[in-house]
Design a protein around this motif. Sequence first.
Motif, PDB file in Angstrom:
ATOM      1  N   VAL A   1      56.921  37.293  98.773  1.00 39.22           N
ATOM      2  CA  VAL A   1      55.716  36.948  99.521  1.00 39.22           C
ATOM      3  C   VAL A   1      55.910  35.651 100.290  1.00 39.22           C
ATOM      4  O   VAL A   1      55.587  35.553 101.483  1.00 39.22           O
ATOM      5  N   ALA A   2      56.438  34.624  99.617  1.00 34.26           N
ATOM      6  CA  ALA A   2      56.627  33.327 100.269  1.00 34.26           C
ATOM      7  C   ALA A   2      57.577  33.446 101.456  1.00 34.26           C
ATOM      8  O   ALA A   2      57.321  32.879 102.535  1.00 34.26           O
ATOM      9  N   ALA A   3      58.690  34.188 101.287  1.00 36.37           N
ATOM     10  CA  ALA A   3      59.641  34.339 102.380  1.00 36.37           C
ATOM     11  C   ALA A   3      59.022  35.072 103.561  1.00 36.37           C
ATOM     12  O   ALA A   3      59.240  34.708 104.730  1.00 36.37           O
ATOM     13  N   SER A   4      58.225  36.105 103.284  1.00 36.42           N
ATOM     14  CA  SER A   4      57.576  36.858 104.355  1.00 36.42           C
ATOM     15  C   SER A   4      56.582  35.996 105.117  1.00 36.42           C
ATOM     16  O   SER A   4      56.590  35.954 106.356  1.00 36.42           O
ATOM     17  N   VAL A   5      55.730  35.307 104.384  1.00 29.67           N
ATOM     18  CA  VAL A   5      54.700  34.490 105.019  1.00 29.67           C
ATOM     19  C   VAL A   5      55.330  33.368 105.838  1.00 29.67           C
ATOM     20  O   VAL A   5      54.900  33.086 106.967  1.00 29.67           O
ATOM     21  N   ARG A   6      56.352  32.734 105.291  1.00 20.77           N
ATOM     22  CA  ARG A   6      57.031  31.673 106.038  1.00 20.77           C
ATOM     23  C   ARG A   6      57.676  32.226 107.306  1.00 20.77           C
ATOM     24  O   ARG A   6      57.635  31.579 108.365  1.00 20.77           O
ATOM     25  N   GLY A   7      58.252  33.410 107.230  1.00 22.29           N
ATOM     26  CA  GLY A   7      58.865  34.012 108.405  1.00 22.29           C
ATOM     27  C   GLY A   7      57.861  34.354 109.491  1.00 22.29           C
ATOM     28  O   GLY A   7      58.108  34.133 110.684  1.00 22.29           O
ATOM     29  N   ILE A   8      56.707  34.897 109.099  1.00 25.10           N
ATOM     30  CA  ILE A   8      55.658  35.226 110.073  1.00 25.10           C
ATOM     31  C   ILE A   8      55.114  33.949 110.712  1.00 25.10           C
ATOM     32  O   ILE A   8      54.951  33.875 111.935  1.00 25.10           O
ATOM     33  N   CYS A   9      54.838  32.943 109.874  1.00 20.44           N
ATOM     34  CA  CYS A   9      54.324  31.675 110.412  1.00 20.44           C
ATOM     35  C   CYS A   9      55.323  31.052 111.386  1.00 20.44           C
ATOM     36  O   CYS A   9      54.938  30.546 112.452  1.00 20.44           O
ATOM     37  N   ALA A  10      56.619  31.084 111.043  1.00 21.76           N
ATOM     38  CA  ALA A  10      57.631  30.492 111.901  1.00 21.76           C
ATOM     39  C   ALA A  10      57.761  31.243 113.222  1.00 21.76           C
ATOM     40  O   ALA A  10      57.928  30.636 114.287  1.00 21.76           O
ATOM     41  N   THR A  11      57.688  32.567 113.169  1.00 23.60           N
ATOM     42  CA  THR A  11      57.824  33.373 114.387  1.00 23.60           C
ATOM     43  C   THR A  11      56.741  33.029 115.404  1.00 23.60           C
ATOM     44  O   THR A  11      57.019  32.892 116.605  1.00 23.60           O
ATOM     45  N   TYR A  12      55.503  32.872 114.934  1.00 18.02           N
ATOM     46  CA  TYR A  12      54.373  32.667 115.841  1.00 18.02           C
ATOM     47  C   TYR A  12      53.852  31.235 115.805  1.00 18.02           C
ATOM     48  O   TYR A  12      52.853  30.929 116.463  1.00 18.02           O
ATOM     49  N   GLU A  13      54.520  30.360 115.028  1.00 16.50           N
ATOM     50  CA  GLU A  13      54.139  28.944 114.919  1.00 16.50           C
ATOM     51  C   GLU A  13      52.656  28.806 114.577  1.00 16.50           C
ATOM     52  O   GLU A  13      51.902  28.075 115.234  1.00 16.50           O
ATOM     53  N   LEU A  14      52.246  29.510 113.536  1.00 13.41           N
ATOM     54  CA  LEU A  14      50.847  29.495 113.124  1.00 13.41           C
ATOM     55  C   LEU A  14      50.516  28.189 112.407  1.00 13.41           C
ATOM     56  O   LEU A  14      51.253  27.742 111.534  1.00 13.41           O
TER      57      LEU A  14
ATOM     58  N   GLY B   1      63.794  36.147 109.693  1.00 12.57           N
ATOM     59  CA  GLY B   1      64.197  35.633 108.397  1.00 12.57           C
ATOM     60  C   GLY B   1      65.016  36.585 107.556  1.00 12.57           C
ATOM     61  O   GLY B   1      65.208  36.349 106.359  1.00 12.57           O
ATOM     62  N   VAL B   2      65.498  37.685 108.133  1.00 16.34           N
ATOM     63  CA  VAL B   2      66.341  38.645 107.410  1.00 16.34           C
ATOM     64  C   VAL B   2      67.569  38.953 108.252  1.00 16.34           C
ATOM     65  O   VAL B   2      67.677  38.544 109.408  1.00 16.34           O
TER      66      VAL B   2
ATOM     67  N   VAL C   1      68.832  51.649 110.887  1.00 18.89           N
ATOM     68  CA  VAL C   1      68.531  50.223 110.709  1.00 18.89           C
ATOM     69  C   VAL C   1      68.564  49.890 109.223  1.00 18.89           C
ATOM     70  O   VAL C   1      67.867  50.516 108.421  1.00 18.89           O
ATOM     71  N   TRP C   2      69.373  48.891 108.856  1.00 18.59           N
ATOM     72  CA  TRP C   2      69.417  48.366 107.501  1.00 18.59           C
ATOM     73  C   TRP C   2      68.937  46.918 107.515  1.00 18.59           C
ATOM     74  O   TRP C   2      69.173  46.192 108.488  1.00 18.59           O
ATOM     75  N   VAL C   3      68.280  46.508 106.443  1.00 19.38           N
ATOM     76  CA  VAL C   3      67.704  45.158 106.349  1.00 19.38           C
ATOM     77  C   VAL C   3      68.150  44.516 105.038  1.00 19.38           C
ATOM     78  O   VAL C   3      68.155  45.162 103.983  1.00 19.38           O
ATOM     79  N   HIS C   4      68.495  43.225 105.097  1.00 17.12           N
ATOM     80  CA  HIS C   4      68.907  42.476 103.908  1.00 17.12           C
ATOM     81  C   HIS C   4      68.310  41.075 103.988  1.00 17.12           C
ATOM     82  O   HIS C   4      68.292  40.462 105.043  1.00 17.12           O
ATOM     83  N   GLY C   5      67.806  40.579 102.877  1.00 21.05           N
ATOM     84  CA  GLY C   5      67.298  39.216 102.880  1.00 21.05           C
ATOM     85  C   GLY C   5      66.260  38.968 101.814  1.00 21.05           C
ATOM     86  O   GLY C   5      65.970  39.843 100.977  1.00 21.05           O
ATOM     87  N   PRO C   6      65.644  37.791 101.820  1.00 24.92           N
ATOM     88  CA  PRO C   6      64.747  37.379 100.735  1.00 24.92           C
ATOM     89  C   PRO C   6      63.429  38.134 100.677  1.00 24.92           C
ATOM     90  O   PRO C   6      62.716  38.028  99.680  1.00 24.92           O
TER      91      PRO C   6
ATOM     92  N   TRP D   1      70.914  46.019 100.397  1.00 25.26           N
ATOM     93  CA  TRP D   1      70.471  46.419 101.737  1.00 25.26           C
ATOM     94  C   TRP D   1      69.431  47.522 101.631  1.00 25.26           C
ATOM     95  O   TRP D   1      69.591  48.475 100.862  1.00 25.26           O
ATOM     96  N   LEU D   2      68.376  47.407 102.417  1.00 18.73           N
ATOM     97  CA  LEU D   2      67.350  48.444 102.518  1.00 18.73           C
ATOM     98  C   LEU D   2      67.704  49.399 103.642  1.00 18.73           C
ATOM     99  O   LEU D   2      67.833  48.989 104.805  1.00 18.73           O
ATOM    100  N   ARG D   3      67.861  50.665 103.310  1.00 19.68           N
ATOM    101  CA  ARG D   3      68.062  51.700 104.320  1.00 19.68           C
ATOM    102  C   ARG D   3      66.679  52.141 104.798  1.00 19.68           C
ATOM    103  O   ARG D   3      65.955  52.811 104.069  1.00 19.68           O
ATOM    104  N   THR D   4      66.329  51.806 106.007  1.00 16.32           N
ATOM    105  CA  THR D   4      64.949  52.001 106.467  1.00 16.32           C
ATOM    106  C   THR D   4      64.624  53.429 106.846  1.00 16.32           C
ATOM    107  O   THR D   4      63.451  53.814 106.866  1.00 16.32           O
ATOM    108  N   GLY D   5      65.630  54.234 107.195  1.00 13.02           N
ATOM    109  CA  GLY D   5      65.363  55.573 107.711  1.00 13.02           C
ATOM    110  C   GLY D   5      64.985  55.581 109.178  1.00 13.02           C
ATOM    111  O   GLY D   5      64.687  56.637 109.742  1.00 13.02           O
TER     112      GLY D   5
END
Length: 532
Positions: free
Chosen positions: A206-219, A362-363, A383-388, A409-413
Amino acid sequence: MAVPAKTSVCDEGEHQGEYRPPAITGLADLLDPHVRTRPHARALVVSGDRVDVSYGALAALTGDVAARLGSTGLRRGDAIGLLCANSAEFVVALLGAARAGLVVAPLDPALPGSQLTARLEALGARAVLLGPARARQTARTGVPTWPLRVSASRAGTATVSLDTGTPPVRRAGGAAGGLSDQDALVLFTAGTTAGAKMVPLTHANVAASVRGICATYELGPGDGTVAVMPLFHGHGLFASLLASLAGGGRVLLPARGRFSARTFWDDVRAVDATWFTAVPTIHEVLLNRAETEFPGPRVPRLKFIRSCSAPLNTATQRALERTFGAPLLSAYGMTESTHQAASEPLPARGPLKHGSVGRSSGVELRIVDAHGRPCPAGAQGEVWVHGPTVTRGYLGNPVETARSFVEGWLRTGDLGSLDEDGYLSLTGRIKNLINRGGEKISPEHVEDIIAGCPGVGEVAVFAVPDPVYGQRVGAAVVVREGEDVGPEQILRYSRDRLAPFEVPDRLDLVAELPHTAKGALDRQAVEARYAR
């Protein structure tokens, strides 16, 4: 307990200098920095009266709920359900349970009783927190149901009531045995009861996701938004609610707990919104009503508009930007990556490449071929995704976990490609591909083209069984109100822009298309209704 809900006349201005995302560790401390430094700043705007609730008031309410839950016999790491609309009750219940060390599973209030019961049993939930609208119509779930009610007034007070008279149950079985106090949430993926999977998300996710969203849009504290999307899905929960509160901004929760196009622009003004996020179908609704309802200069100037959870065609994207005077940023995410994995950047931080969903948030993103080998720039693959932000797997489902997760790694399909600048373009879902005599066709690509035809409002493309080719291409099209366009005009437009094998063999005009609870096209319902 009554607590002050005083609000300052104006919130802090825009952040200055280099942006720093909020320093949080999860749901439990999400509010703490702003409670210490800005307790009287607006956190929520709630109810039909649009009453303000400050950060100090919200923290006091969540602390009260945490104390009451802690006295029930629940232990840290226990799972509870949350059945509530987009309301103050949802926010207070979620954050209060997190402070008590519980794992919360937000549930769709519209679920039939049988599906609700099945999900609670699969989870091993010990109790369910109920918003006021559900307290009178709860199905027999087999677990205690605890009604929660928040009252906030313009007089400057906010109170919470929580009835925990029925003791929690201790279930045998269910997924709760695979949870711990490191977990914050369990979200259910979209699908039927049989198909929906349980995704555990830790406080670190949760913390990694929220920090990534805030950083992307500078909220930051100067930002406000309207909670358009339902909070029981990742889109509304992480992008609208949690990122806004972590950044110190304001969130308006609409009257009756759901999006209303009729009141939307008044809601934007009430919260001094600087941005909002929605699925393409809601963007289309706002665009279609803009001529008579968009107030223009009488609303705050939006910094950006965000679109996620489904493909947005380029024609609509450009029309939204022209009409509302703000850049439209497409984003990409999924429940298993704690929502956002990529987004177009703010214009000052990089070029907008319409047709893409932007850069990594952030991934690490990778495009992989059918043999699991990384593809070069520009080549299409999975598309594969890896990260916190990536979850550890699915609760109680080792088969699907082994299929979807490979060495972290997450295989997204999803099918897509990365360009030389790291921008991700999506071309469709692997499982949605139509096989017409050996030609693989992406329905999302065909939809994007047809949606650009003048007069077309929405389109769904699907496979039609065929004894010769195996499958043919079918399309169901919704024409905008007041437009005079027929099937032959749409097909002629398609033939000029699609390969011959991609042009629909059958095209029907329909009044409307089915959608999921979060507003995305419901492809299963489309196939059941039209693929005959």
